[in-house]
Write a protein that holds these residues in place. Structure first.
Motif, PDB file in Angstrom:
ATOM      1  N   TYR A  98       1.027  -1.223   0.567  1.00 39.45           N
ATOM      2  CA  TYR A  98      -0.091  -0.202   0.336  1.00 39.45           C
ATOM      3  C   TYR A  98       0.527   1.049   0.044  1.00 39.45           C
ATOM      4  N   LEU A  99       2.106   1.139   0.372  1.00 40.19           N
ATOM      5  CA  LEU A  99       2.863   1.992   0.400  1.00 40.19           C
ATOM      6  C   LEU A  99       3.571   3.056  -0.098  1.00 40.19           C
ATOM      7  N   SER A 100       3.776   1.636  -0.993  1.00 36.34           N
ATOM      8  CA  SER A 100       5.150   1.973  -1.854  1.00 36.34           C
ATOM      9  C   SER A 100       3.207   2.745  -2.925  1.00 36.34           C
ATOM     10  N   SER A 101       2.149   2.389  -3.397  1.00 39.24           N
ATOM     11  CA  SER A 101       1.370   2.577  -4.644  1.00 39.24           C
ATOM     12  C   SER A 101       1.068   4.007  -4.031  1.00 39.24           C
ATOM     13  N   VAL A 102       1.158   4.617  -2.391  1.00 36.56           N
ATOM     14  CA  VAL A 102       0.585   6.617  -2.074  1.00 36.56           C
ATOM     15  C   VAL A 102       1.464   7.355  -2.495  1.00 36.56           C
ATOM     16  N   TYR A 103       3.193   6.253  -1.990  1.00 32.11           N
ATOM     17  CA  TYR A 103       4.123   6.996  -2.159  1.00 32.11           C
ATOM     18  C   TYR A 103       4.678   7.502  -3.745  1.00 32.11           C
ATOM     19  N   THR A 104       4.067   6.745  -4.145  1.00 31.85           N
ATOM     20  CA  THR A 104       4.556   7.016  -5.701  1.00 31.85           C
ATOM     21  C   THR A 104       3.888   8.101  -6.452  1.00 31.85           C
ATOM     22  N   ASP A 105       2.035   8.106  -5.880  1.00 29.55           N
ATOM     23  CA  ASP A 105       1.775   9.473  -6.074  1.00 29.55           C
ATOM     24  C   ASP A 105       1.857  10.573  -5.366  1.00 29.55           C
ATOM     25  N   VAL A 106       2.037  10.178  -4.197  1.00 29.77           N
ATOM     26  CA  VAL A 106       1.893  11.365  -3.274  1.00 29.77           C
ATOM     27  C   VAL A 106       3.530  11.839  -1.932  1.00 29.77           C
TER      28      VAL A 106
ATOM     29  N   VAL B  24       6.428  11.365   0.828  1.00 28.51           N
ATOM     30  CA  VAL B  24       5.988  10.683   2.068  1.00 28.51           C
ATOM     31  C   VAL B  24       4.782  11.539   2.568  1.00 28.51           C
ATOM     32  N   GLU B  25       4.426  12.887   3.032  1.00 30.42           N
ATOM     33  CA  GLU B  25       4.180  13.557   3.308  1.00 30.42           C
ATOM     34  C   GLU B  25       2.243  13.491   3.233  1.00 30.42           C
ATOM     35  N   GLY B  26       2.027  12.708   2.271  1.00 32.46           N
ATOM     36  CA  GLY B  26       0.594  12.633   1.404  1.00 32.46           C
ATOM     37  C   GLY B  26       1.201  11.721   1.752  1.00 32.46           C
ATOM     38  N   SER B  27       1.417  10.406   1.681  1.00 28.23           N
ATOM     39  CA  SER B  27       1.716   8.855   2.355  1.00 28.23           C
ATOM     40  C   SER B  27       0.997   8.967   4.045  1.00 28.23           C
ATOM     41  N   PHE B  28       1.366  10.185   4.675  1.00 26.47           N
ATOM     42  CA  PHE B  28       0.535  10.151   5.993  1.00 26.47           C
ATOM     43  C   PHE B  28      -0.831  10.527   6.546  1.00 26.47           C
ATOM     44  N   VAL B  29      -0.865  11.767   5.768  1.00 26.34           N
ATOM     45  CA  VAL B  29      -2.214  12.362   5.463  1.00 26.34           C
ATOM     46  C   VAL B  29      -3.221  10.858   5.059  1.00 26.34           C
ATOM     47  N   VAL B  30      -2.563  10.315   3.505  1.00 28.05           N
ATOM     48  CA  VAL B  30      -3.702   9.562   2.866  1.00 28.05           C
ATOM     49  C   VAL B  30      -4.174   8.563   4.128  1.00 28.05           C
ATOM     50  N   THR B  31      -3.205   8.442   5.180  1.00 26.08           N
ATOM     51  CA  THR B  31      -3.150   6.572   5.973  1.00 26.08           C
ATOM     52  C   THR B  31      -3.482   7.331   7.264  1.00 26.08           C
ATOM     53  N   ALA B  32      -3.839   8.639   7.478  1.00 30.48           N
ATOM     54  CA  ALA B  32      -4.716   8.543   9.019  1.00 30.48           C
ATOM     55  C   ALA B  32      -6.431   9.084   7.898  1.00 30.48           C
ATOM     56  N   ILE B  33      -6.264   9.102   7.056  1.00 30.69           N
ATOM     57  CA  ILE B  33      -7.300   9.567   6.936  1.00 30.69           C
ATOM     58  C   ILE B  33      -8.248   7.648   6.536  1.00 30.69           C
ATOM     59  N   PHE B  34      -7.500   7.214   5.969  1.00 29.84           N
ATOM     60  CA  PHE B  34      -7.758   5.477   6.011  1.00 29.84           C
ATOM     61  C   PHE B  34      -8.215   4.748   6.760  1.00 29.84           C
TER      62      PHE B  34
ATOM     63  N   PHE C 101      -9.847  -6.221   6.682  1.00 25.52           N
ATOM     64  CA  PHE C 101      -9.087  -6.672   5.812  1.00 25.52           C
ATOM     65  C   PHE C 101      -7.903  -5.731   5.672  1.00 25.52           C
ATOM     66  N   CYS C 102      -8.145  -4.654   4.251  1.00 27.18           N
ATOM     67  CA  CYS C 102      -7.469  -3.752   3.617  1.00 27.18           C
ATOM     68  C   CYS C 102      -6.405  -3.286   4.195  1.00 27.18           C
ATOM     69  N   CYS C 103      -6.746  -3.003   6.019  1.00 25.00           N
ATOM     70  CA  CYS C 103      -5.377  -2.598   7.265  1.00 25.00           C
ATOM     71  C   CYS C 103      -4.654  -3.756   7.492  1.00 25.00           C
ATOM     72  N   LEU C 104      -5.797  -5.306   7.564  1.00 26.77           N
ATOM     73  CA  LEU C 104      -4.322  -5.748   7.599  1.00 26.77           C
ATOM     74  C   LEU C 104      -3.658  -6.971   6.051  1.00 26.77           C
ATOM     75  N   PHE C 105      -4.169  -6.208   4.766  1.00 23.48           N
ATOM     76  CA  PHE C 105      -3.378  -6.762   3.833  1.00 23.48           C
ATOM     77  C   PHE C 105      -2.407  -4.753   3.426  1.00 23.48           C
ATOM     78  N   SER C 106      -2.285  -4.528   4.157  1.00 25.86           N
ATOM     79  CA  SER C 106      -1.376  -3.232   3.628  1.00 25.86           C
ATOM     80  C   SER C 106      -0.362  -3.273   2.764  1.00 25.86           C
ATOM     81  N   PHE C 107       0.408  -4.125   3.987  1.00 22.25           N
ATOM     82  CA  PHE C 107       1.904  -5.062   3.408  1.00 22.25           C
ATOM     83  C   PHE C 107       1.771  -5.433   1.968  1.00 22.25           C
ATOM     84  N   PHE C 108       0.524  -5.465   1.872  1.00 26.36           N
ATOM     85  CA  PHE C 108       1.243  -6.697   0.084  1.00 26.36           C
ATOM     86  C   PHE C 108      -0.503  -6.160  -0.878  1.00 26.36           C
ATOM     87  N   VAL C 109      -1.204  -5.114  -0.770  1.00 28.97           N
ATOM     88  CA  VAL C 109      -1.736  -4.120  -1.991  1.00 28.97           C
ATOM     89  C   VAL C 109      -2.456  -3.455  -1.326  1.00 28.97           C
ATOM     90  N   ASN C 110      -2.136  -2.667  -1.913  1.00 28.42           N
ATOM     91  CA  ASN C 110      -3.249  -1.450  -1.185  1.00 28.42           C
ATOM     92  C   ASN C 110      -4.786  -1.586  -2.010  1.00 28.42           C
TER      93      ASN C 110
END
Length: 452
Positions: free
Chosen positions: A358-366, A368-378, A406-415
């Motif tokens: 999940y972090l690879s996908s979000v970081y690619t787009d926005v 580290v700072e954007g990843s923190f914002v998106v993660t907090a929202i989720f 399920f999305c939280c548990l497998f965030s290490f695998f896929v977004n």
């Protein structure tokens, strides 16, 4: 303050421990407030100092783990706990040097992973400051058995259409020796919706079975699981089973820690056996040092997928061309026929371990700072749905909470937060509420689910 439900090992010392921590509501609230302040300070320090080694130090992550355990009251099904635990494990595994591929992890990667772990602590502790609403005593959810059969008929029609248009059944083709070709199966642009539809039908049926005890709905679940096996959709099979486990825990109580650990051990052994049957030597693929031949192969599988996960993420954070700010993290929400071609490709450390988190996908787009914002929202959305499901037996809230868990548990695998076959289960569950399940305020019956 409600005491946590302790199942499994209900030892006297455990009960005394939790009673000591929660016997005073004011004391527990003060501890929650202190946890919020401490986690907020740690997270701000991570953002301001941007010192990856300090942020990912053993002291920092240990403190986060302790505060998170307190914040979720030992509930391993809490979304923040499900999200942070795999990343904590991955961060720990990154310090091990048992593979020839081992190398130091970059500061940006350490900063990113430790930052989201502390965010999970902050969200979990802040949520405790708002009490969970009590179970409503004035509403009953009615379900229509006739509409159950209507939806089941639609599901079977879509299943037959996919088979007819594809011209083959993946499992039968695989048994015949021609390869399953499961990646090419299904109608492009529709198959993702079909998987989401089948998945949420199975989970909703299981909700009704758990509450009503009527086996008709259990058969609905088993039928979908059989379809997933025939179509060789392992990801959907796993998601349906994990979500059903979450449903059971929300409605009946958590599975004991001992049984959960035993289930995890069985899963690891099964994964190892499947790899052996495929003639895969995981030690050779991961280039494990001969000094660690004593480590069981099942644990080597766990190590490999965790370690190469963070190596792949490190390759992403080490790319100076990122972030792209191209909206690519949302592309998984689009049907395949509308999805843009190309896009950023993660540089894999080893081609056999194509774990893209999940972090690879979000970081690619926005970044580290954007990843923190998106993660907090989720995390806020996941915790809100979890708490709502705890205070209501409505299938919509229970299914929504299970999907986000399920999305939280497998965030290490896929977004999975932005993956059509998974996250689209939520709007389909809302549709089921309209045509299959209806809530009547002020009903005289006891809260729950009743047949119409």
């Amino acid at each position: 303050m409600t005491l946590p439900v302790l199942t499994g090992w209900k030892s006297a010392w455990s009960l005394r421990y939790w009673d000591f921590l929660t016997r005073s509501a004011s004391k527990a609230r003060q501890l929650d407030q202190l946890t919020v302040v401490a986690s907020a300070v740690f997270f701000l320090m991570i953002c301001v100092l941007r010192n990856g080694e300090l942020a990912a130090s053993g002291y920092s992550i240990t403190a986060a783990a302790v505060l998170l355990t307190w914040s979720v009251r030992g509930n391993y099904l809490h979304p923040c706990f499900l999200f942070a635990t795999p990343w904590t494990l991955i961060l720990f595994v990154s310090t091990l040097r048992i593979s020839e591929y081992s190398r130091p992890i970059g500061a940006e990667t350490q900063l990113l992973v430790s930052g989201v772990i502390w965010l999970a602590v902050l969200v979990a502790s802040a949520a405790n400051l708002r009490p969970i609403a009590s179970l409503s005593a004035t509403s009953t959810v009615y379900y229509s058995r006739r509409n159950f059969y209507v939806i089941l008929g639609l599901l079977l029609t879509l299943t037959a259409a996919n088979v007819a248009l594809a011209g083959y059944i993946p499992l039968l083709r695989g048994i015949g020796g021609g390869g399953t070709d499961y990646m090419d199966f299904g109608v492009p642009g529709i198959y993702g919706f079909y998987n989401a539809f089948a998945n949420v039908f199975a989970v909703t049926s299981f909700v009704l079975y758990v509450v009503s005890g009527q086996r008709t709905y259990l058969y609905g679940l088993l039928m979908v699981l059989a379809i997933f096996v025939v179509f060789v959709t392992r990801q959907n099979l796993i998601s349906a089973l994990i979500e059903c486990m979450a449903v059971w825990s929300l409605l009946r109580g958590r599975v004991s820690t001992f049984r959960l650990a035993l289930l995890g051990c069985v899963a690891l052994v099964a994964f190892d056996l499947i790899g052996t049957l495929r003639a895969v030597d995981i030690r050779e693929l991961a280039r494990i040092s001969p000094d660690y031949d004593f480590v069981p192969t099942a644990l080597i599988w766990l190590y490999a997928y965790a370690y190469f996960n963070i190596l792949n993420l490190d390759n992403v954070t080490g790319d100076h061309l990122l972030p792209l700010h191209d909206g690519s993290m949302f592309w998984g929400l689009l049907p395949s026929i509308f999805r843009p071609e190309g896009g950023y490709e993660v540089q894999l450390e080893v081609s056999n371990f194509n774990v893209a988190s999940y972090l690879s996908s979000v970081y690619t787009d926005v970044g580290v700072e954007g990843s923190f914002v998106v993660t907090a929202i989720f995390l806020i959305l996941a915790v809100s749905s979890f708490r709502r499901a705890q205070s209501s037996r409505s299938p919509l809230y229970v299914v929504t909470a299970a999907v986000l868990q399920f999305c939280c548990l497998f965030s290490f695998f896929v977004n999975f937060f932005f993956y059509l076959p998974i996250i689209f289960q939520i709007p389909i569950a809302a549709m089921f509420r309209k045509i299959w399940l209806t809530s009547y305020p002020g009903a005289p019956q006891e809260p729950g689910i009743s047949s119409q």
